[in-house]
Design an enzyme around this catalytic site. Structure first.
Site, PDB file in Angstrom:
ATOM      1  N   HIS A  59     -30.974 129.393  67.938  1.00  0.00           N
ATOM      2  CA  HIS A  59     -31.227 129.760  66.540  1.00  0.00           C
ATOM      3  C   HIS A  59     -30.762 131.194  66.295  1.00  0.00           C
ATOM      4  O   HIS A  59     -31.352 132.140  66.796  1.00  0.00           O
ATOM      5  CB  HIS A  59     -32.727 129.619  66.275  1.00  0.00           C
ATOM      6  CG  HIS A  59     -33.136 129.839  64.872  1.00  0.00           C
ATOM      7  ND1 HIS A  59     -34.272 130.542  64.528  1.00  0.00           N
ATOM      8  CD2 HIS A  59     -32.579 129.449  63.693  1.00  0.00           C
ATOM      9  CE1 HIS A  59     -34.411 130.562  63.218  1.00  0.00           C
ATOM     10  NE2 HIS A  59     -33.386 129.909  62.689  1.00  0.00           N
ATOM     11  N   GLU A  74     -26.737 127.816  66.164  1.00  0.00           N
ATOM     12  CA  GLU A  74     -26.958 127.866  64.724  1.00  0.00           C
ATOM     13  C   GLU A  74     -26.713 129.281  64.234  1.00  0.00           C
ATOM     14  O   GLU A  74     -27.103 130.255  64.886  1.00  0.00           O
ATOM     15  CB  GLU A  74     -28.397 127.432  64.413  1.00  0.00           C
ATOM     16  CG  GLU A  74     -28.723 127.324  62.931  1.00  0.00           C
ATOM     17  CD  GLU A  74     -29.307 128.591  62.322  1.00  0.00           C
ATOM     18  OE1 GLU A  74     -29.517 128.607  61.094  1.00  0.00           O
ATOM     19  OE2 GLU A  74     -29.546 129.564  63.073  1.00  0.00           O
ATOM     20  N   ASP A 110     -25.840 131.639  60.237  1.00  0.00           N
ATOM     21  CA  ASP A 110     -25.921 131.610  58.778  1.00  0.00           C
ATOM     22  C   ASP A 110     -24.708 132.311  58.168  1.00  0.00           C
ATOM     23  O   ASP A 110     -24.194 133.280  58.729  1.00  0.00           O
ATOM     24  CB  ASP A 110     -27.196 132.319  58.315  1.00  0.00           C
ATOM     25  CG  ASP A 110     -28.433 131.801  59.027  1.00  0.00           C
ATOM     26  OD1 ASP A 110     -28.975 130.784  58.596  1.00  0.00           O
ATOM     27  OD2 ASP A 110     -28.836 132.422  60.041  1.00  0.00           O
ATOM     28  N   HIS A 125     -28.242 136.268  58.149  1.00  0.00           N
ATOM     29  CA  HIS A 125     -29.306 135.355  57.729  1.00  0.00           C
ATOM     30  C   HIS A 125     -29.851 135.685  56.350  1.00  0.00           C
ATOM     31  O   HIS A 125     -30.097 134.788  55.536  1.00  0.00           O
ATOM     32  CB  HIS A 125     -30.459 135.363  58.726  1.00  0.00           C
ATOM     33  CG  HIS A 125     -31.597 134.491  58.309  1.00  0.00           C
ATOM     34  ND1 HIS A 125     -32.670 134.964  57.564  1.00  0.00           N
ATOM     35  CD2 HIS A 125     -31.833 133.169  58.482  1.00  0.00           C
ATOM     36  CE1 HIS A 125     -33.506 133.976  57.321  1.00  0.00           C
ATOM     37  NE2 HIS A 125     -33.025 132.874  57.860  1.00  0.00           N
TER      38      HIS A 125
END
Length: 279
Positions: A37, A64, A66, A79
């Site tokens: 993450h 993952e 963003d 993020h």
């Protein structure tokens, strides 16, 4: 091959186009494992190349991250909607140019040894990734961003591994760029039957359960349709066996080192990264 998915359609595409044919024939993708993450975000500054490299070193199976659009319409990996929390700057990403964001220190907030780390672009991020790791690209925006991310994924040759975790507007825009782009449904995200049914109805390839587990019946529906199942989030090693047994394939974690050790104890081996072959 255990825990691997053959990419026959990708091979056929590459044979037809003559692009990366030999390499594509060798690519297999994980069928389950650990998703980092924002990279190895417990130990490294999130959403930086340093965090991604550490996650790769530890053998994760999915990463993952963003993505936002800057003022000058460049895709950057962050993020938050502002740079305040994870850099030494301030302001909204959408109000700053790429050059302004690139001047910011994105590492010192996590520790002095990370001083000088920069906010990566989507292009830089895709370029450094192994070819056999899933890339969970969480888009933080609408149609314009979805289309831009899809174009970059295609340009970088990552269509076999990168999927947009996104809402409907961005997903629809991405599919207008390429109908076969991979999508993780984030619209009405949760774990109920409505979320599962909408994912199946739209033909999305992934979904990401959030704050709970879908019913056994819904998990079976997803499995029958070959939808890959992410789960956000856990850092409890004792939770992994139950998640995998229930059908989750990729739990998102922050404490990558600890959770990779727990996964290995369950028989899930670290991924051996495979990189693009030089020509």
């Amino acid at each position: 091959m255990k825990h691997a998915l053959s990419l026959f359609p990708i091979l056929m595409y590459c044979l037809a186009t003559g692009s990366l044919a030999v390499e594509a024939a060798e690519i297999v993708m994980p069928t389950r494992g650990i998703s980092a993450h924002r990279g190895a975000s417990a130990s490294h500054p999130e959403n930086t190349i340093a965090a991604f490299k550490e996650a790769i070193r530890l053998g994760v199976h999915q990463i993952e991250f963003d993505v936002y659009l800057t003022k000058d319409k460049k895709c950057v990996v962050l993020h938050d909607s502002t740079v305040d929390r994870t850099t030494d700057g301030s302001g909204r990403v959408s109000d700053l140019t790429l050059a302004e964001i690139k001047r910011l220190d994105a590492g010192s907030w996590k520790g002095a040894k990370f001083a000088g780390r920069r906010v990566p672009t989507l292009r830089e991020t895709l370029a450094m990734m192994p070819r056999n790791i899933w890339l969970n690209v969480h888009t933080k925006g609408g149609a314009e961003l979805g289309a831009a991310v899809a174009r970059e994924i295609i340009q970088q040759g990552c269509k076999h591994q990168a999927f947009l975790a996104t809402g409907r507007a961005a997903a629809d825009a991405a599919r207008r760029v390429d109908p076969d782009i991979l999508i993780c449904n984030m619209h009405n995200q949760g774990y109920d039957t409505r979320y599962v049914s909408e994912t199946l109805a739209r033909g999305d390839q992934f979904l990401q359960l959030y704050n709970g587990m879908a019913s056994p019946k819904d998990m079976a529906r997803l499995k029958r349709s070959a939808v890959r199942i992410n789960y956000c989030c856990t850092n409890d090693p004792d939770s992994l066996k139950g998640l995998f047994d229930a059908g989750v394939q990729f739990p998102l974690v922050d404490d990558v080192a600890r959770m990779m050790a727990a996964a290995r104890a369950l028989g899930i081996e670290p991924l051996r990264p495979a990189y693009r072959k030089e020509r």
